[in-house]
Structure formats: structure tokens, C-alpha cells
Design a protein around this motif. Structure first.
Motif, PDB file in Angstrom:
ATOM      1  N   LEU A 193      41.020  60.245  33.863  1.00  0.00           N
ATOM      2  CA  LEU A 193      41.420  60.105  32.460  1.00  0.00           C
ATOM      3  C   LEU A 193      41.916  58.687  32.178  1.00  0.00           C
ATOM      4  O   LEU A 193      41.640  58.117  31.113  1.00  0.00           O
ATOM      5  CB  LEU A 193      42.508  61.131  32.129  1.00  0.00           C
ATOM      6  CG  LEU A 193      42.958  61.206  30.668  1.00  0.00           C
ATOM      7  CD1 LEU A 193      41.802  61.626  29.764  1.00  0.00           C
ATOM      8  CD2 LEU A 193      44.122  62.177  30.528  1.00  0.00           C
ATOM      9  N   SER A 194      42.628  58.110  33.115  1.00  0.00           N
ATOM     10  CA  SER A 194      43.171  56.757  32.920  1.00  0.00           C
ATOM     11  C   SER A 194      42.068  55.707  32.834  1.00  0.00           C
ATOM     12  O   SER A 194      42.284  54.617  32.284  1.00  0.00           O
ATOM     13  CB  SER A 194      44.132  56.408  34.055  1.00  0.00           C
ATOM     14  OG  SER A 194      43.436  56.196  35.277  1.00  0.00           O
ATOM     15  N   LYS A 195      40.905  56.013  33.374  1.00  0.00           N
ATOM     16  CA  LYS A 195      39.792  55.062  33.376  1.00  0.00           C
ATOM     17  C   LYS A 195      38.677  55.475  32.414  1.00  0.00           C
ATOM     18  O   LYS A 195      37.634  54.812  32.350  1.00  0.00           O
ATOM     19  CB  LYS A 195      39.215  54.944  34.789  1.00  0.00           C
ATOM     20  CG  LYS A 195      40.225  54.407  35.811  1.00  0.00           C
ATOM     21  CD  LYS A 195      39.625  54.393  37.203  1.00  0.00           C
ATOM     22  CE  LYS A 195      40.642  53.877  38.222  1.00  0.00           C
ATOM     23  NZ  LYS A 195      40.085  53.909  39.607  1.00  0.00           N
ATOM     24  N   ALA A 196      38.878  56.570  31.690  1.00  0.00           N
ATOM     25  CA  ALA A 196      37.837  57.080  30.800  1.00  0.00           C
ATOM     26  C   ALA A 196      37.539  56.082  29.685  1.00  0.00           C
ATOM     27  O   ALA A 196      38.438  55.424  29.156  1.00  0.00           O
ATOM     28  CB  ALA A 196      38.261  58.421  30.212  1.00  0.00           C
ATOM     29  N   GLN A 197      36.268  55.980  29.340  1.00  0.00           N
ATOM     30  CA  GLN A 197      35.814  55.092  28.278  1.00  0.00           C
ATOM     31  C   GLN A 197      35.320  55.915  27.095  1.00  0.00           C
ATOM     32  O   GLN A 197      34.784  57.012  27.262  1.00  0.00           O
ATOM     33  CB  GLN A 197      34.681  54.202  28.788  1.00  0.00           C
ATOM     34  CG  GLN A 197      35.064  53.292  29.940  1.00  0.00           C
ATOM     35  CD  GLN A 197      36.092  52.236  29.530  1.00  0.00           C
ATOM     36  OE1 GLN A 197      35.892  51.562  28.503  1.00  0.00           O
ATOM     37  NE2 GLN A 197      37.152  52.099  30.300  1.00  0.00           N
ATOM     38  N   ARG A 198      35.489  55.331  25.923  1.00  0.00           N
ATOM     39  CA  ARG A 198      34.998  56.005  24.730  1.00  0.00           C
ATOM     40  C   ARG A 198      33.488  56.168  24.821  1.00  0.00           C
ATOM     41  O   ARG A 198      32.771  55.231  25.199  1.00  0.00           O
ATOM     42  CB  ARG A 198      35.361  55.227  23.469  1.00  0.00           C
ATOM     43  CG  ARG A 198      34.947  55.925  22.180  1.00  0.00           C
ATOM     44  CD  ARG A 198      35.303  55.087  20.960  1.00  0.00           C
ATOM     45  NE  ARG A 198      34.861  55.734  19.732  1.00  0.00           N
ATOM     46  CZ  ARG A 198      33.635  55.648  19.235  1.00  0.00           C
ATOM     47  NH1 ARG A 198      32.731  54.915  19.866  1.00  0.00           N
ATOM     48  NH2 ARG A 198      33.317  56.264  18.115  1.00  0.00           N
ATOM     49  N   MET A 199      32.999  57.361  24.506  1.00  0.00           N
ATOM     50  CA  MET A 199      31.567  57.644  24.532  1.00  0.00           C
ATOM     51  C   MET A 199      31.082  57.912  23.115  1.00  0.00           C
ATOM     52  O   MET A 199      31.634  58.763  22.415  1.00  0.00           O
ATOM     53  CB  MET A 199      31.267  58.847  25.425  1.00  0.00           C
ATOM     54  CG  MET A 199      29.801  59.261  25.445  1.00  0.00           C
ATOM     55  SD  MET A 199      29.440  60.610  26.604  1.00  0.00           S
ATOM     56  CE  MET A 199      29.339  59.701  28.148  1.00  0.00           C
ATOM     57  N   ASP A 200      30.081  57.162  22.689  1.00  0.00           N
ATOM     58  CA  ASP A 200      29.480  57.408  21.382  1.00  0.00           C
ATOM     59  C   ASP A 200      28.811  58.774  21.393  1.00  0.00           C
ATOM     60  O   ASP A 200      28.112  59.128  22.342  1.00  0.00           O
ATOM     61  CB  ASP A 200      28.431  56.338  21.056  1.00  0.00           C
ATOM     62  CG  ASP A 200      29.051  54.960  20.890  1.00  0.00           C
ATOM     63  OD1 ASP A 200      30.252  54.901  20.601  1.00  0.00           O
ATOM     64  OD2 ASP A 200      28.328  53.960  21.063  1.00  0.00           O
ATOM     65  N   VAL A 201      29.023  59.536  20.356  1.00  0.00           N
ATOM     66  CA  VAL A 201      28.411  60.851  20.233  1.00  0.00           C
ATOM     67  C   VAL A 201      27.316  60.786  19.177  1.00  0.00           C
ATOM     68  O   VAL A 201      27.584  60.613  17.992  1.00  0.00           O
ATOM     69  CB  VAL A 201      29.454  61.930  19.865  1.00  0.00           C
ATOM     70  CG1 VAL A 201      28.774  63.283  19.687  1.00  0.00           C
ATOM     71  CG2 VAL A 201      30.529  62.015  20.939  1.00  0.00           C
ATOM     72  N   ARG A 202      26.079  60.897  19.651  1.00  0.00           N
ATOM     73  CA  ARG A 202      24.932  60.894  18.744  1.00  0.00           C
ATOM     74  C   ARG A 202      24.329  62.283  18.588  1.00  0.00           C
ATOM     75  O   ARG A 202      23.562  62.522  17.660  1.00  0.00           O
ATOM     76  CB  ARG A 202      23.870  59.929  19.269  1.00  0.00           C
ATOM     77  CG  ARG A 202      24.336  58.487  19.446  1.00  0.00           C
ATOM     78  CD  ARG A 202      23.202  57.625  19.968  1.00  0.00           C
ATOM     79  NE  ARG A 202      23.619  56.237  20.143  1.00  0.00           N
ATOM     80  CZ  ARG A 202      24.091  55.743  21.284  1.00  0.00           C
ATOM     81  NH1 ARG A 202      24.204  56.533  22.327  1.00  0.00           N
ATOM     82  NH2 ARG A 202      24.454  54.483  21.368  1.00  0.00           N
ATOM     83  N   THR A 203      24.675  63.163  19.540  1.00  0.00           N
ATOM     84  CA  THR A 203      23.990  64.450  19.594  1.00  0.00           C
ATOM     85  C   THR A 203      24.943  65.578  19.935  1.00  0.00           C
ATOM     86  O   THR A 203      25.767  65.442  20.844  1.00  0.00           O
ATOM     87  CB  THR A 203      22.871  64.415  20.649  1.00  0.00           C
ATOM     88  OG1 THR A 203      22.018  63.305  20.401  1.00  0.00           O
ATOM     89  CG2 THR A 203      22.053  65.689  20.626  1.00  0.00           C
ATOM     90  N   LEU A 204      24.817  66.680  19.229  1.00  0.00           N
ATOM     91  CA  LEU A 204      25.423  67.957  19.597  1.00  0.00           C
ATOM     92  C   LEU A 204      24.304  68.993  19.539  1.00  0.00           C
ATOM     93  O   LEU A 204      23.790  69.299  18.464  1.00  0.00           O
ATOM     94  CB  LEU A 204      26.546  68.350  18.630  1.00  0.00           C
ATOM     95  CG  LEU A 204      27.816  67.500  18.625  1.00  0.00           C
ATOM     96  CD1 LEU A 204      28.759  67.996  17.530  1.00  0.00           C
ATOM     97  CD2 LEU A 204      28.522  67.556  19.976  1.00  0.00           C
ATOM     98  N   LYS A 205      23.927  69.520  20.702  1.00  0.00           N
ATOM     99  CA  LYS A 205      22.814  70.466  20.750  1.00  0.00           C
ATOM    100  C   LYS A 205      23.054  71.511  21.821  1.00  0.00           C
ATOM    101  O   LYS A 205      23.780  71.276  22.795  1.00  0.00           O
ATOM    102  CB  LYS A 205      21.488  69.747  21.058  1.00  0.00           C
ATOM    103  CG  LYS A 205      20.994  68.807  19.981  1.00  0.00           C
ATOM    104  CD  LYS A 205      19.662  68.189  20.386  1.00  0.00           C
ATOM    105  CE  LYS A 205      19.158  67.243  19.312  1.00  0.00           C
ATOM    106  NZ  LYS A 205      17.873  66.603  19.717  1.00  0.00           N
TER     107      LYS A 205
END
Length: 457
Positions: free
Chosen positions: A293-305
Motif C-alpha cells: 500500500l505504501s508503494k501503490a501507484q494511482r491506476m487510471d481506470v478506463r474499463t469496468l467489465k
């Protein structure tokens, strides 16, 4: 005594280091604004209920932690996905289909977008008929109500301002668990009893520990998901109901970090902890989640399927004489005391399964895509080698198995495991699919993953 080490193949580590370009990136452009909300509801048990997870029925006295149904609902551009994790051993599709249809009807979340899994704690009342005991109908009713309540509460929270950002990190915990199907000196496979003549593990262990976090605009956590692949056996106090070491770790992380923390069990059909205390497992899992969690990077969300499809399989045809010989030999040599009641449990299960040999049955396979993370819902205890194969063949870089999802069809061994034998392939209510089912599940899971990939182009 043979000193047991952690078995991790070099190919597993090479898989973890695959460059993102080898899997490709999503070609859709533009991030969607997503909402996410999580909630947990207690599944109430009591001391009168048979505890699942052993060969013979037994009862708990008291409880530690809570048995929970924990739900996450994610919404974006008109699409809703729902993930639920339940602190029970496993469940059959009749229970889960019923509550999923109710969720669809009353919450508006499509049936195929709902994935409900079990954490496989061996310290909760029984929700299936297995070994020497049946499911507890009262507890099953409470399970369904807890699932529905948790989903409704999470869904209701989405009506408020629950905009979030998704963070991701692929962590690792390589010491909590190991391949437990040890080859013994008499060419049998370890289950229980002494193992001082163990020669080596017979398969891999998967150390991957992915962590997904959903953060609100103020930086606080709405939910954390983490996934790991070891049997969830271990309570801090003996003889009590418990969510197991994974469930206890999740609840303590929630108290320490905020938000609802949800555990999803990976492909753990062939892995157990053989060495560590429950306290040590909880500590190591918590530390691994916190580090990721301390190293987690923001992830762009383009898809929910999500896609959920029926999968046909057959009840295996088996040789009664060979089954009797294998079970009797191992139990009389390794169990100690009086092994006959245990041997008789396996005989009874085979007698009931015998008329169903070759019968075609149907279950669910599901693939869910949240951003660039793919989750594969498998309806049984999938052997780790098969889970790793799904990851390797997936068109998505970040792919993780969620076993005991939407149904229970027993252990799902690979072909080599059938050759080696052992408890996980002895025929019974815990193991009844025909040889090759696991490899077919891998192929179908990859097909569904590819279908999702192609639909996003």
C-alpha cells in the motif's frame, strides 16, 4: 528430519518481471470517473453449529473476530461491478445464485457483474455438505442475508459523493504458506500426520500479493482488496469460531488503516502453512499489505467489465478398489489412533457419488476487469500450478485468481496431481471432478480474458 524450504520456481519469478509491453496496454483512451463504496455485515454463528473444515463434525466454543460478508461496489459510466468476500469455508451455487438474483432485482447490479467468494476459513459453521457432516441451514440463511445487507449498504453509499481514485501495487509474501503436497518416502503425498520423511514439494507456491486501494478525495481509504494463495487455516485461540488468519489480518488492517479491507483467496488448492504460528502469519500478511500500500501507484481506470459464463464438467469415474486401497493405506500408516472412522467417511462419500459417475454438471466461470486488473473467479480449490498458468497466459499484465467464487466443485487438481494421488484427489464430496477439468478451466478462463480484451479494442 528433512528441512523444508520455500519452493518457488524461477519461472514464477520471471513471470512477475514480465515487461508491460509484452502483455500490451489497454487501447481505450480517456479515464472514467469512478465511484466505489464498501461495507461489511456480520454472519452470526453460535456454539450449536457444526464447524466446517475437518473430516468429522466438531463444535466451537466462543469466537474471535467477526465472520463477515464484505462487499465492494464500483461504478463508472453506467456500469456497476460488485465483489463480495465471505468468511466461510465455501458454498454451492444454489445459495449464491439466489442472493445474486436478489441483488440484481433490488440493487440494479447485473447478475453477471456480481462475484461472490469464500475466504475458506476452517473455523466457521458449515455451509456445504462435505465429509462427515451437512450444511447448517440456519447459518446458510444468515450468510445470504449478510451478503445482501453488505451489498445494499455499499450500493446505498454510492448515492452520496463517493468519487475515488484507484491505487495498485503487486506485493509479495513468500513465507506465509508453501506447497504442502510433499512427496513422502513411500511415494504417497502428505496430507496430515508425521512428515519427517518428506522428500520435496511436488508443485509451486505463488507468493504474489496484489493490493488494490480506493481512496477518497481527502486521501482516506474507502476500501482495500488483497489477494494471496494459502489455505486459510489458523485461529489465535483453539476451538473458537474465527475468520482465520487472513480474515483476522483484514479486520485488523481495517482498524489500523481505515476503510473496509477485503481478502480474496487465490489458487490455494495445493498450499498450506506448515510452519508458522497464527500470530506470525497475521503479522506477516499485514506487513506485506502495508508495504504494498505504501508503494501503490494511482491506476487510471478506463474499463469496468465482467463476464460470467456456465462451464460444464463431469463427475469423475473412479475405481472403488484403487480408492479404498489408497485411503486405507495412508490413514492406517499416518493418522495414528483409530483411523477407521475416517476411512469410513471416505467410503460413504464414494458410495453416494458412485451413481453419479460421468454425470454432466454446470457451474460458473467469471472474469472481472477493474481498470487494468483482471480477476478470474473459479468455483473450487484450484491447484496453484493452474492458477499460475492462467496468469501466464492472460492477455492482461495484472491477472489474479479468486477461487471458491460463485460455487464449489471441490478440489481442482492438475493432471500431474492425479498421477501423484493424495487426499486432494481421493474421491469424495471434496474431490469429484474428472481428470483434465483443471486444464479446461484454464483454457476457458483465458478465452474469457481474451474476450474482454478484444471487446476493449
Amino acid at each position: 528430519m528433512v528441512k523444508l524450504g520455500i519452493y518457488v520456481s524461477l519461472t514464477l519469478f520471471s513471470f512477475a518481471l514480465i515487461n508491460s509491453t509484452s502483455k500490451g496496454e489497454e487501447v481505450q483512451e480517456g479515464d472514467m470517473q469512478i465511484k466505489a463504496a464498501a461495507s461489511a455485515a456480520e454472519i452470526v454463528g453460535d456454539d450449536s453449529m457444526v464447524i466446517a473444515g475437518s473430516i468429522h463434525p466438531h463444535f466451537a466454543h466462543g469466537q474471535e473476530g467477526k465472520l463477515r460478508a464484505s462487499a465492494l461496489v464500483v461504478e463508472g459510466e453506467g456500469e456497476k461491478l460488485c465483489l463480495v468476500s465471505c468468511d466461510v469455508l465455501m458454498f454451492n451455487k444454489d445459495i449464491i445464485d439466489d442472493v445474486a438474483r436478489r441483488i440484481e432485482s433490488e440493487c440494479g447490479i447485473p447478475f453477471e457483474n456480481i462475484l461472490i467468494s469464500a475466504t475458506h476459513t476452517h473455523h466457521a459453521p458449515s455451509t456445504v455438505r462435505i465429509h462427515g457432516y451437512d450444511k447448517d441451514e440456519v447459518f446458510c440463511g444468515r450468510l445470504k442475508e449478510a451478503i445482501f445487507k453488505a451489498v445494499c449498504e455499499a450500493n446505498e453509499k454510492l448515492k452520496t459523493d463517493q468519487n475515488v481514485e484507484m491505487y495498485f501495487r503487486l506485493g509479495q509474501e513468500s513465507t506465509v504458506g508453501q506447497n504442502s503436497r510433499l512427496l513422502l518416502s513411500d511415494n504417497t503425498i502428505y496430507w496430515v500426520g508425521p512428515r519427517d520423511d518428506a522428500l520435496r514439494p511436488t508443485g509451486p507456491f505463488d507468493p504474489e500479493l496484489p493490493v488494490i486501494a480506493f481512496r477518497k478525495p481527502d486521501g482516506s481509504l474507502e476500501a482495500i482488496l488483497f489477494n494471496h494463495s494459502t489455505h486459510n487455516i489458523g485461529a489465535r485461540r483453539g476451538g473458537v469460531r474465527s475468520p482465520g488468519f487472513y480474515g483476522l489480518a483484514a479486520q485488523e488492517l481495517g482498524e489500523e488503516l481505515g476503510g473496509t479491507v477485503i481478502f480474496l483467496l487465490g489458487a490455494a488448492g495445493s498450499t498450506h502453512n506448515l510452519i508458522l504460528s497464527t500470530d506470525e502469519m497475521i503479522l506477516r500478511i499485514k506487513n506485506a499489505v502495508k508495504e504494498a500500500l505504501s508503494k501503490a501507484q494511482r491506476m487510471d481506470v478506463r474499463t469496468l467489465k465482467s463476464v460470467k459464463e456456465e462451464f460444464e464438467y463431469r463427475v469423475r469415474r473412479f475405481d472403488e478398489e484403487a480408492e479404498e486401497k489408497a485411503v486405507t493405506y495412508y490413514c492406517r500408516k499416518r493418522l495414528g489412533g483409530n483411523p477407521e472412522p475416517t476411512i469410513e467417511v471416505f467410503r460413504r462419500m464414494r458410495r453416494e457419488l458412485a451413481p453419479h459417475r460421468g454425470e454432466v454438471r454446470r457451474t460458473w466461470l467469471q472474469v472481472m476487469l477493474i481498470g487494468d486488473v483482471a480477476l478470474v473467479g473459479v468455483p473450487g480449490e484450484l491447484f496453484t500450478s493452474l492458477g499460475i498458468e492462467i496468469k501466464r497466459r492472460s492477455p492482461f499484465r495484472y491477472t489474479y485468481v479468486v477461487e471458491l467464487a460463485n460455487d464449489y466443485i471441490g478440489y481442482i487438481p492438475d493432471k500431474e496431481a492425479f498421477d501423484l494421488g493424495g487426499y486432494q484427489v481421493w474421491t469424495g464430496f471434496h474431490s469429484f471432478v474428472e481428470r483434465g477439468t483443471g486444464e479446461r478451466i484454464v483454457d476457458e478462463a483465458v478465452r474469457l480474458l481474451t474476450r474482454l480484451r478484444e471487446s476493449g479494442r
